[in-house]
Design a protein around this motif. Structure first.
Motif: not given
Length: 441
Positions: A309-334
């Motif tokens: 998903y990170h490399k764009g080879l597939s589309i993450w199926p839960h992207s519409d239900n995730y309400d954060m700006t960055l995808p969850p597999w990236l390091c980001q603030p809590y």
């Protein structure tokens, strides 16, 4: 300013001292991604001064781990000085922890629970400043008013403090009451002292750091949680969590540290991806992991699951239900919900493997069993009890007692117990013989 400029190299991006978290391996990862100054974890001055093993672990560093400041806690100026004298050859400065708000600091009367005792703090800072060949610095929390906070900072400066880190939260702002740090207090301190001031609080990304520098006018900015959740915070990057985890694990092979430290760091790095329902099993596995190989396997499982998903080879199926700006597999603030900081917080509910609700204490016990099942299996099923209490009987004790009862018996009746290696009678006889020899001479 000479100390900050020439000795420390004018650092702006600073990693905070963090108990069980700012160990050598983590410091080296942070330096790789832009940290210009690091602190050791907080060390207890009394233990450092008298325990060689504790001191050796605290002195773990390497030539690339510079500049580095060691932080001590304590309430006895002479003991803190004794510890600092033994540490001064290895570090750029000695920092006094005057900001820890935790219950253990209250019980030990150190950290933020010394902030009312200005005479003691003045004496402590002055004693260190006068007797050390390296500078003494302090880390404090803001007080109730700007005026009192400024006076507090000026007192420490007059005592000999060469650099001051100011946390923009009060002692009571912790846990569910954390809330936001108030930078106006830090700005007021900066305008009232001549020594370098470091700001601490509300730093979750590089933009926060730059804004803090502009608003407060401080020399540098320190972050703790921002760095734990994203080690690349100082470069303004949000790398894949597995990249940071695997790089950190490589460093732990070179700079060893307890598995509990590693587990804690991975929980922070993988926080957002492990919070997804689809990764509940991985979260349990990480909680039970107890070897470097297990930590690597979990990190690689996350990499395999989300790299496509990170490399764009597939589309993450839960992207519409995730309400954060960055995808969850990236390091980001809590980011905590500060709006409800003053409200009661519901306690987290725990369940056993069968789904039955259990206490947090029971859950911790189950996790320990998962990590060390062989330790549980090695315990005798029907262990005999001590003759005088309910503790387990010492297997080789001549008097059929537990260690505590045996020690009391030997002390009162002048006995030895080879099974427990308690040699009260032998040592007393040796002491008498030594005293007699000394008298004869």
């Amino acid at each position: 300013m000479d100390f900050w400029q020439n000795t420390l190299g004018a650092p702006v991006k600073i990693v905070a001292p963090m108990v069980d978290a700012s160990e050598l391996a983590w410091r080296m990862l942070s330096r790789k991604y832009g940290a210009q100054l690091c602190y050791t974890p907080m060390f207890h001055s009394g233990l450092f001064a008298r325990d060689p093993k504790y001191r050796a672990e605290a002195l773990a560093t390497c030539p690339e781990d510079t500049p580095l400041i060691i932080q001590f806690c304590g309430n006895d100026p002479e003991v803190v000085l004794e510890a600092a004298l033994q540490a001064q050859d290895y570090f750029s400065a000695i920092d006094l922890n005057l900001g820890c708000p935790q219950a253990i600091a209250k019980r030990g009367r150190y950290g933020a629970f010394l902030q009312e005792d200005w005479p003691l703090l003045h004496r402590m800072v002055n004693l260190l400043s006068t007797n050390l060949k390296i500078p003494v610095t302090c880390k404090i929390r803001r007080l109730e008013t700007i005026e009192k906070t400024v006076a507090y900072a000026q007192m420490l400066e007059n005592a000999g403090c060469k650099m001051l880190t100011v946390h923009g939260r009060t002692r009571d702002q912790k846990g569910p009451l954390t809330g936001l740090a108030d930078w106006s207090f830090i700005k007021a301190v900066k305008q009232s002292v001549k020594i370098p001031v470091i700001a601490n609080g509300n730093i979750q990304n590089l933009q926060d750091l730059e804004r803090c520098l502009t608003e407060t006018g401080v020399e540098g900015v320190m972050t703790a949680e921002g760095n734990l959740y994203n080690p690349a915070i100082f470069l303004g990057r949000n790398p894949p969590s597995w990249k940071m985890a695997l790089e950190y694990l490589e460093l732990t092979e070179k700079f060893s540290c307890p598995n509990s430290y590693i587990r804690g760091h991975l929980f922070k790095i993988f926080h957002h991806v492990l919070s997804l329902t689809e990764n509940n099993d991985l979260r349990v596995q990480l909680g039970a992991a107890n070897t470097l190989e297990q930590f690597k396997n979990i990190s690689n499982k996350i990499k395999i699951s989300y790299e496509k998903y990170h490399k764009g080879l597939s589309i993450w199926p839960h992207s519409d239900n995730y309400d954060m700006t960055l995808p969850p597999w990236l390091c980001q603030p809590y980011v905590r919900n500060t709006a409800s900081a003053s409200l009661a917080v519901n306690k987290r509910q725990y369940e056993d493997p069968e789904g039955n609700p259990i206490s947090r204490k029971k859950m911790k016990k189950l996790r320990r069993i998962l990590r060390r099942p062989e330790k549980l299996d090695s315990r005798p099923a029907n262990m005999e009890k001590c003759c005088q209490c309910q503790n387990p009987l010492g297997s080789k004790c001549h008097y059929r007692l537990c260690r505590k009862c045996c020690r009391d018996k030997c002390f009162l009746e002048n006995l030895d117990c080879e099974g427990h290696r308690i040699l009260v009678r032998t040592r007393r006889e040796m002491a008498k013989s030594y005293a007699l020899q000394k008298l004869i001479k």
